[in-house]
Every structure is written in C-alpha cells, then in structure tokens.
Design a protein around this motif. Structure first.
Motif, PDB file in Angstrom:
ATOM      1  N   SER A  53       0.831  -1.202   0.000  1.00 44.40           N
ATOM      2  CA  SER A  53       0.000   0.000   0.000  1.00 44.40           C
ATOM      3  C   SER A  53       0.863   1.249   0.000  1.00 44.40           C
ATOM      4  CB  SER A  53      -0.931  -0.004   1.208  1.00 44.40           C
ATOM      5  OG  SER A  53      -0.176  -0.086   2.401  1.00 44.40           O
ATOM      6  N   GLY A  54       2.085   1.142   0.534  1.00 46.18           N
ATOM      7  CA  GLY A  54       3.014   2.269   0.522  1.00 46.18           C
ATOM      8  C   GLY A  54       3.892   2.304  -0.709  1.00 46.18           C
ATOM      9  N   GLU A  55       3.584   1.430  -1.672  1.00 47.15           N
ATOM     10  CA  GLU A  55       4.240   1.370  -2.981  1.00 47.15           C
ATOM     11  C   GLU A  55       5.674   0.858  -2.925  1.00 47.15           C
ATOM     12  OE1 GLU A  55       3.476   4.512  -5.717  1.00 47.15           O
ATOM     13  OE2 GLU A  55       1.434   4.819  -5.014  1.00 47.15           O
ATOM     14  N   ASN A  56       5.988   0.066  -1.902  1.00 45.83           N
ATOM     15  CA  ASN A  56       7.241  -0.695  -1.950  1.00 45.83           C
ATOM     16  C   ASN A  56       7.025  -1.888  -2.869  1.00 45.83           C
ATOM     17  OD1 ASN A  56       8.778   0.852  -0.012  1.00 45.83           O
ATOM     18  ND2 ASN A  56       7.415   0.011   1.546  1.00 45.83           N
ATOM     19  N   PHE A  67      10.200  -5.925 -15.901  1.00 42.85           N
ATOM     20  CA  PHE A  67       8.805  -5.683 -15.511  1.00 42.85           C
ATOM     21  C   PHE A  67       8.760  -4.595 -14.438  1.00 42.85           C
ATOM     22  CE2 PHE A  67       6.926 -10.191 -16.440  1.00 42.85           C
ATOM     23  CZ  PHE A  67       7.465 -10.143 -17.711  1.00 42.85           C
ATOM     24  N   THR A  68       7.682  -3.827 -14.460  1.00 45.04           N
ATOM     25  CA  THR A  68       7.454  -2.799 -13.454  1.00 45.04           C
ATOM     26  C   THR A  68       6.013  -2.872 -12.970  1.00 45.04           C
ATOM     27  OG1 THR A  68       9.089  -1.333 -14.494  1.00 45.04           O
ATOM     28  CG2 THR A  68       7.549  -0.345 -12.923  1.00 45.04           C
ATOM     29  N   ILE A  69       5.846  -2.992 -11.657  1.00 47.43           N
ATOM     30  CA  ILE A  69       4.520  -2.981 -11.066  1.00 47.43           C
ATOM     31  C   ILE A  69       4.248  -1.592 -10.501  1.00 47.43           C
ATOM     32  CG2 ILE A  69       5.312  -3.829  -8.809  1.00 47.43           C
ATOM     33  CD1 ILE A  69       2.677  -5.435  -8.633  1.00 47.43           C
ATOM     34  N   SER A  70       3.019  -1.141 -10.649  1.00 50.20           N
ATOM     35  CA  SER A  70       2.628   0.159 -10.111  1.00 50.20           C
ATOM     36  C   SER A  70       1.150   0.105  -9.757  1.00 50.20           C
ATOM     37  CB  SER A  70       2.907   1.277 -11.118  1.00 50.20           C
ATOM     38  OG  SER A  70       2.164   1.076 -12.317  1.00 50.20           O
ATOM     39  N   ARG A  71       0.691   1.118  -9.038  1.00 48.59           N
ATOM     40  CA  ARG A  71      -0.725   1.137  -8.662  1.00 48.59           C
ATOM     41  C   ARG A  71      -1.231   2.562  -8.668  1.00 48.59           C
ATOM     42  NH1 ARG A  71      -1.039  -1.798  -3.106  1.00 48.59           N
ATOM     43  NH2 ARG A  71      -3.289  -1.487  -3.437  1.00 48.59           N
ATOM     44  N   THR A  77      -6.624   0.394  -9.172  1.00 45.77           N
ATOM     45  CA  THR A  77      -6.007  -0.357 -10.259  1.00 45.77           C
ATOM     46  C   THR A  77      -4.527  -0.583  -9.988  1.00 45.77           C
ATOM     47  OG1 THR A  77      -7.597   0.515 -11.864  1.00 45.77           O
ATOM     48  CG2 THR A  77      -5.565  -0.411 -12.748  1.00 45.77           C
ATOM     49  N   VAL A  78      -4.066  -1.781 -10.318  1.00 41.12           N
ATOM     50  CA  VAL A  78      -2.647  -2.096 -10.294  1.00 41.12           C
ATOM     51  C   VAL A  78      -2.235  -2.503 -11.702  1.00 41.12           C
ATOM     52  CG1 VAL A  78      -3.036  -4.508  -9.617  1.00 41.12           C
ATOM     53  CG2 VAL A  78      -0.846  -3.434  -9.138  1.00 41.12           C
TER      54      VAL A  78
END
Length: 111
Positions: A53-56, A67-71, A77-78
């Motif tokens: 939730s803190g984007e770690n 690959f890159t994960i983001s939200r 949306t993620v």
C-alpha cells in the motif's frame, strides 16, 4: 466481496511489451498489498511482482529490470508493465490482493 478484473494480455513477439491492468471493484483494495502471479502450462503458479500500500515493490529474479509494477489507488487499479518479453514469460497472469484473485489473462510471447 471485492472482484478483480484483469485486462491487457495478448500475443506479442519476443522483445515486445505489454501492460496488464487489474481493477478492483472496491476502494478497500488500496490498503492491501497487490501482486501479479503467473502460471505456465504444467508449472506451479509463481509470484511475479508485488506492491505494498506504501508502494514498496518486490520482483521475481526472472523479471527484474524488465517488468514494473505500479498502482493507482484513486482508480483501484494495479498495473504490470512488461518489457523485453521472452517466450518463457508465456503464462496466464493473475492479479491478487488479500484473499481475492482475478480470473487471469493470457500472455503469449511467440514469433
């Protein structure tokens, strides 16, 4: 009950890119770690990437640097940006948060 809906899969040539999206039906999604898993034919489901939730973020060694994960919590949306795709990335990709799973989206990397 929160529902997760994935989109963005498809067929791509080696070296190509795709962006997967996973949208949740409820705003509570924002407080949970979200993750992408994948399952190739005959193999176990494996963690690809996760974001708190803190984007770690955390990535499987096989996708680090590609690959890159983001939200976007405002959109519930993620995302999973996938670059330099290889045939071994072919799998059904699933979105997960807490106890919830999406239905999966097929990614096929082939020439």
């Amino acid at each position: 009950q929160v529902q997760l809906v994935e989109s963005g899969g498809g067929l791509v040539q080696p070296g190509g890119s795709l962006r997967l999206s996973c949208t949740a039906s409820g705003s509570i999604f924002a407080i949970y770690t979200a993750a992408w898993y994948r399952q190739a034919p005959g193999k176990q489901r494996e963690l690809v990437a996760q974001i708190t939730s803190g984007e770690n973020t955390n990535y499987a060694n096989s996708v680090k640097g590609r690959f890159t994960i983001s939200r976007n919590n405002a959109k519930n949306t993620v995302y999973l940006q996938m670059n330099s795709l290889q045939p071994e990335d072919t799998a059904v990709y699933y979105c997960n948060a807490h106890l919830w799973w999406g239905q999966g989206t097929q990614v096929t990397v082939s020439s």
